[in-house]
Design an enzyme around this catalytic site. Structure first.
Site, PDB file in Angstrom:
ATOM      1  N   ARG A   2       0.833  -1.201   0.000  1.00 27.19           N
ATOM      2  CA  ARG A   2       0.000   0.000   0.000  1.00 27.19           C
ATOM      3  C   ARG A   2       0.868   1.251   0.000  1.00 27.19           C
ATOM      4  NH1 ARG A   2      -3.319   3.124   3.723  1.00 27.19           N
ATOM      5  NH2 ARG A   2      -2.072   2.331   5.457  1.00 27.19           N
TER       6      ARG A   2
ATOM      7  N   LYS B  85       3.295  -8.377  11.930  1.00 29.60           N
ATOM      8  CA  LYS B  85       2.675  -8.447  10.612  1.00 29.60           C
ATOM      9  C   LYS B  85       2.982  -9.774   9.929  1.00 29.60           C
ATOM     10  CE  LYS B  85       2.069  -5.931   6.286  1.00 29.60           C
ATOM     11  NZ  LYS B  85       2.232  -4.649   5.573  1.00 29.60           N
TER      12      LYS B  85
ATOM     13  N   ARG C 164      -1.536   3.787  14.284  1.00 32.49           N
ATOM     14  CA  ARG C 164      -0.508   3.295  15.189  1.00 32.49           C
ATOM     15  C   ARG C 164      -1.051   3.234  16.611  1.00 32.49           C
ATOM     16  NH1 ARG C 164       1.363   2.273  11.010  1.00 32.49           N
ATOM     17  NH2 ARG C 164       3.351   2.949  10.061  1.00 32.49           N
TER      18      ARG C 164
END
Length: 319
Positions: free
Chosen positions: A118, A183, A317
């Protein structure tokens, strides 16, 4: 790539043996090994023994993957391709859609030379270290029907991995798949729409399978891979499961829409109830994550009320 195929078993192979099999000099073998090491592969070099891949490679097998797909999913696939090295699977599928504008185009790759995430970020793509796959679909109803699609694809990927025994996965808005805060994968959706006409959508998914330590060191956030979560997975089966779930979502998304997936997405929400900040807007916003709305926008409760963040160049975040 031929050198990696010879090293794929994870055993030591001498430089002499490799040179003979590839009909090149030992110096060439040494240089090719160094090139692969520079690209992030963990290859041991031991005097008197030769070269060895620290992690054996289970190469993608197109026939086996296709055999794992349910019959109803096979019937929805118009083109199925497994590439060795490719610029990006999204580019491959987009070009195919431009040529024939037919749904069900699937492309997988062992390695991408220009993978992206992205916001134009580079997606590090070591050989056989990550699931790289894209699916192309044509929505004749127009671009308005694909609202929230990237979130629905996140649900599809988690459910696919669940069927393979991978548990504890979550989603981080808008397109990250995470495990214990690290992730595991990401989703990139690109589209080409005509005003008042059809919309060509390319769904790209990357899921870390077995990332070399040298690659992990170059990633600016905590990451994990399926080898850490569930070491004994069958790569062909995992690949088929992910493709199958993505195709299923795309096949009836124009009818179901995001509303069908919203509640499930929220059950996987990694940020719900946590203090967060939103970066990338004209002014940073801080507050508490409170889920998503019916269109898939991120909801944050601030001192002045609840605000909806609808994609764009933003990042969320934890505070």
């Amino acid at each position: 790539m031929e050198l990696l195929k010879l090293l794929a078993d994870g055993q030591f192979h001498s430089g002499v043996e490799l040179a003979e099999q590839l009909n090149v000099s030992r110096t060439t073998i040494s240089k090719r090994v160094a090139d692969w090491q520079a690209l992030g592969l963990d290859i041991d070099t031991v005097t008197g023994k030769g070269y060895r891949l620290q992690t054996p490679i289970d190469w993608l097998n197109q026939a086996k993957i296709y055999a794992f797909l349910p019959n109803n999913i096979q019937s929805l696939i118009s083109e199925f391709s497994v590439q060795q090295i490719i610029s990006s699977t999204n580019d491959f599928v987009a070009q195919s859609l431009q040529k024939k504008s037919q749904s069900g185009v699937v492309c997988l790759a062992e390695m991408q030379s220009a993978g992206r995430g992205r916001r134009g970020r580079t997606w590090l793509s070591p050989a056989a270290g990550t699931f790289y796959g894209s699916v192309g679909w044509v929505f004749n109803e127009g671009f308005q029907v694909v609202e929230g699609l990237s979130l629905a694809i996140g649900v599809a990927v988690i459910q696919a991995l669940n069927t393979c025994g991978v548990e504890g996965l979550q989603l981080k808005w808008p397109n990250d798949i995470v495990w214990q805060g690290k992730k595991l994968g990401g989703i990139l959706i690109e589209m080409n729409a005509e005003v008042g006409g059809s919309c060509q959508v390319v769904v790209g998914v990357g899921v870390n399978l077995a990332l070399p330590q040298t690659v992990k060191k170059h990633i600016d956030q905590e990451v994990t891979d399926l080898r850490e979560i569930c070491p004994d997975l069958n790569r062909q089966q995992v690949t088929a499961a992910v493709i199958s779930q993505i195709v299923q979502v795309l096949s009836d998304y124009a009818v179901k829409g995001f509303k069908y997936y919203r509640q499930t997405w929220q059950s996987y929400d990694a940020l719900f109830g946590l203090p967060v900040k939103v970066l990338g807007l004209a002014q940073m916003i801080e507050g508490t994550a409170t889920g998503i709305d019916e269109q898939g926008a991120f909801l944050i409760k601030t001192a002045t009320g609840i605000e909806a963040i609808s994609g764009g160049e933003v990042s969320i975040r934890k505070v």
